[in-house]
Design a protein around this motif. Structure first.
Motif, mmCIF file in Angstrom:
data_model
loop_
_atom_site.group_PDB
_atom_site.id
_atom_site.type_symbol
_atom_site.label_atom_id
_atom_site.label_comp_id
_atom_site.label_asym_id
_atom_site.label_seq_id
_atom_site.Cartn_x
_atom_site.Cartn_y
_atom_site.Cartn_z
ATOM 1 N N LYS A 2 0.965 -1.305 -0.053
ATOM 2 C CA LYS A 2 -0.087 -0.037 0.043
ATOM 3 C C LYS A 2 1.042 1.211 0.057
ATOM 4 O O LYS A 2 1.883 1.451 0.791
ATOM 5 C CB LYS A 2 -0.912 -0.115 1.143
ATOM 6 C CG LYS A 2 -1.943 1.240 1.298
ATOM 7 C CD LYS A 2 -2.531 0.999 2.607
ATOM 8 C CE LYS A 2 -3.599 -0.292 2.562
ATOM 9 N NZ LYS A 2 -4.272 -0.479 3.975
ATOM 10 N N ILE A 3 0.653 2.092 -0.900
ATOM 11 C CA ILE A 3 1.433 3.447 -0.920
ATOM 12 C C ILE A 3 0.546 4.422 -0.414
ATOM 13 O O ILE A 3 -0.442 4.828 -0.917
ATOM 14 C CB ILE A 3 1.846 3.651 -2.389
ATOM 15 C CG1 ILE A 3 2.928 2.515 -2.893
ATOM 16 C CG2 ILE A 3 2.814 4.977 -2.570
ATOM 17 C CD1 ILE A 3 2.949 2.775 -4.642
ATOM 18 N N ILE A 4 1.044 5.181 0.649
ATOM 19 C CA ILE A 4 0.341 6.478 0.933
ATOM 20 C C ILE A 4 1.201 7.759 1.041
ATOM 21 O O ILE A 4 2.458 7.794 1.360
ATOM 22 C CB ILE A 4 0.246 6.073 2.598
ATOM 23 C CG1 ILE A 4 -0.819 4.731 2.656
ATOM 24 C CG2 ILE A 4 -0.671 7.299 3.192
ATOM 25 C CD1 ILE A 4 -0.960 4.576 3.941
ATOM 26 N N ASP A 5 0.724 8.678 0.175
ATOM 27 C CA ASP A 5 1.366 9.960 0.142
ATOM 28 C C ASP A 5 1.169 10.814 1.299
ATOM 29 O O ASP A 5 -0.106 10.933 1.481
ATOM 30 C CB ASP A 5 0.978 10.641 -1.164
ATOM 31 C CG ASP A 5 1.247 9.943 -2.455
ATOM 32 O OD1 ASP A 5 2.489 9.374 -2.462
ATOM 33 O OD2 ASP A 5 0.682 9.767 -3.380
ATOM 34 N N LEU A 6 2.159 11.503 1.812
ATOM 35 C CA LEU A 6 2.018 12.467 2.909
ATOM 36 C C LEU A 6 2.742 13.688 2.549
ATOM 37 O O LEU A 6 3.549 13.912 2.097
ATOM 38 C CB LEU A 6 2.689 11.750 4.157
ATOM 39 C CG LEU A 6 2.212 10.409 4.862
ATOM 40 C CD1 LEU A 6 3.104 10.177 5.938
ATOM 41 C CD2 LEU A 6 0.836 10.481 5.225
ATOM 42 N N LYS A 7 1.727 14.766 2.827
ATOM 43 C CA LYS A 7 2.362 16.117 2.790
ATOM 44 C C LYS A 7 1.980 16.876 4.138
ATOM 45 O O LYS A 7 0.891 16.845 4.743
ATOM 46 C CB LYS A 7 1.662 17.084 1.724
ATOM 47 C CG LYS A 7 2.319 18.224 1.681
ATOM 48 C CD LYS A 7 1.496 19.134 0.504
ATOM 49 C CE LYS A 7 2.371 20.391 0.535
ATOM 50 N NZ LYS A 7 1.537 21.332 -0.775
ATOM 51 N N TYR A 8 3.215 17.423 4.671
ATOM 52 C CA TYR A 8 2.740 18.122 6.132
ATOM 53 C C TYR A 8 2.206 19.490 5.908
ATOM 54 O O TYR A 8 2.548 20.210 4.915
ATOM 55 C CB TYR A 8 4.366 18.214 6.780
ATOM 56 C CG TYR A 8 3.979 19.051 8.205
ATOM 57 C CD1 TYR A 8 4.010 18.184 9.314
ATOM 58 C CD2 TYR A 8 4.282 20.366 8.185
ATOM 59 C CE1 TYR A 8 3.613 18.800 10.604
ATOM 60 C CE2 TYR A 8 4.223 20.894 9.405
ATOM 61 C CZ TYR A 8 3.957 20.070 10.512
ATOM 62 O OH TYR A 8 3.599 20.628 11.642
ATOM 63 N N PRO A 9 1.116 19.845 6.702
ATOM 64 C CA PRO A 9 0.503 18.537 7.928
ATOM 65 C C PRO A 9 -0.717 17.955 6.957
ATOM 66 O O PRO A 9 -1.239 18.261 6.155
ATOM 67 C CB PRO A 9 -0.185 19.871 8.847
ATOM 68 C CG PRO A 9 -0.558 20.833 7.867
ATOM 69 C CD PRO A 9 0.571 21.023 6.716
ATOM 70 N N TYR A 10 -0.444 16.566 7.369
ATOM 71 C CA TYR A 10 -1.373 15.661 6.603
ATOM 72 C C TYR A 10 -2.630 15.435 7.652
ATOM 73 O O TYR A 10 -2.751 15.629 8.741
ATOM 74 C CB TYR A 10 -0.664 14.521 6.445
ATOM 75 C CG TYR A 10 0.049 13.611 7.619
ATOM 76 C CD1 TYR A 10 -0.786 12.683 8.489
ATOM 77 C CD2 TYR A 10 1.400 13.856 7.841
ATOM 78 C CE1 TYR A 10 -0.126 12.302 9.464
ATOM 79 C CE2 TYR A 10 1.947 13.242 9.098
ATOM 80 C CZ TYR A 10 1.204 12.463 9.891
ATOM 81 O OH TYR A 10 1.740 11.655 10.796
ATOM 82 N N ASN A 11 -3.519 14.834 6.899
ATOM 83 C CA ASN A 11 -4.975 14.476 7.669
ATOM 84 C C ASN A 11 -4.749 12.909 8.266
ATOM 85 O O ASN A 11 -4.640 11.977 7.277
ATOM 86 C CB ASN A 11 -5.931 14.566 6.476
ATOM 87 C CG ASN A 11 -7.308 14.467 7.511
ATOM 88 O OD1 ASN A 11 -7.400 13.979 8.486
ATOM 89 N ND2 ASN A 11 -8.411 14.816 6.643
#
Length: 287
Positions: A2-11
């Motif tokens: 599973k690939i999860i993209d994160l950008k700060y701040p994330y939900n």
């Protein structure tokens, strides 16, 4: 995987894995033998604890973000993001967190990084190499990680991995590729060096098909002739590759179906490499 993209701040609500994880940290450019040691140790811990193995990487190198007109981006990647994802899946990652490296992310303090990217992701154990740094200016290392954990998660630091007395690292492998020493580079990578792009047939030179590289920031081998293979839609074709002035040409008649389509080119070995050449001998040319 599973690939999860994160950008700060994330939900956090978008993260569908509320259970504990074992988290391996690193940029993992090339996913070489040193990186594989980190991830394999993390995998062993995950299996022992019955937890999924998560890997955290970044969408780009930090220097790409900090580069500007007066300081052009100079790093050449060993793999692009899609190649990295495939390599990490192959060695057993269950979850891949891809963090968007922004100036806002780069300004996080070590404490903020730990709280946002380790605690909030419910990490049971964090595993990284001895030289991993985090927080603004990379001021904190894995010894500091133990302090910031405050006993809330385990910290495992993997020692340096060496080959013929040299540290296995992305910088060394880039140098080997630039020298055309593909055999040694492949040994340290633990897999075959690969670039992606499309093939175009140039008029008047039907036996020389030019390869247009997908990622201009991926390192290119030195000028010379290499044995290799081209892969298209899972089918592989043996070829010879001529590198000239940072451009790749496929020597010989390629299947016409390849023209204009995205393909993978792998460098199996260099025609110029002397048998028995060691990394130590090659490194002497760099000094």
């Amino acid at each position: 995987m599973k690939i999860i993209d994160l950008k700060y701040p994330y939900n956090l609500k978008k993260l569908v894995d509320p259970h504990k994880i074992v988290l391996a940290l690193g940029f993992f450019d090339g996913v070489h033998l040193g990186h594989q040691k980190v991830i394999s140790e993390a995998k062993k811990i995950a299996l022992r604890k019955g937890l999924p193995l998560a890997v955290m990487t970044f969408d780009k190198h930090a220097s790409e973000v900090f580069s500007g007109p007066k300081a052009p981006f100079k790093i050449r990647y060993l793999c692009n993001l899609s190649q990295k994802e495939r390599l990490l899946e192959d060695i057993g990652a269950d979850i891949l967190y891809v963090v968007e490296f922004t100036m806002e992310f780069a300004s996080l303090s070590p404490y903020e990084f730990v709280e946002s990217f380790i605690i909030k992701l419910n990490s049971d154990t964090v595993v990284a190499g001895f030289d991993y740094t985090f927080g603004k200016y990379g001021i904190a290392n894995m010894k500091k990680m133990q302090v910031y954990s405050e006993g809330r998660f385990d910290v495992i630091m993997i020692p340096e991995e060496t080959y013929q007395g040299e540290k296995i690292g992305s910088t060394l492998i880039r140098q080997l590729i630039k020298l055309g020493e593909i055999n040694s580079a492949n040994e340290l990578l633990g897999h075959i060096y690969e670039i992606e792009g499309s093939i175009i047939v140039r008029k008047g030179k039907q036996s020389f098909d030019k390869f247009v590289q997908k990622n201009e920031f991926q390192v290119r081998p030195a000028d010379g002739i290499y044995d290799g293979e081209v892969e298209l839609s899972g089918e592989k074709f043996p070829v010879q590759i001529r590198m000239l002035n940072n451009n790749a040409e496929i020597i010989g008649k390629c299947n016409w179906l390849m023209t204009g389509r995205n393909v993978k080119i792998r460098f199996l070995n260099s025609k110029a490499t002397k048998k028995g050449a060691s990394v130590m001998n090659i490194l002497q040319r760099l000094n």
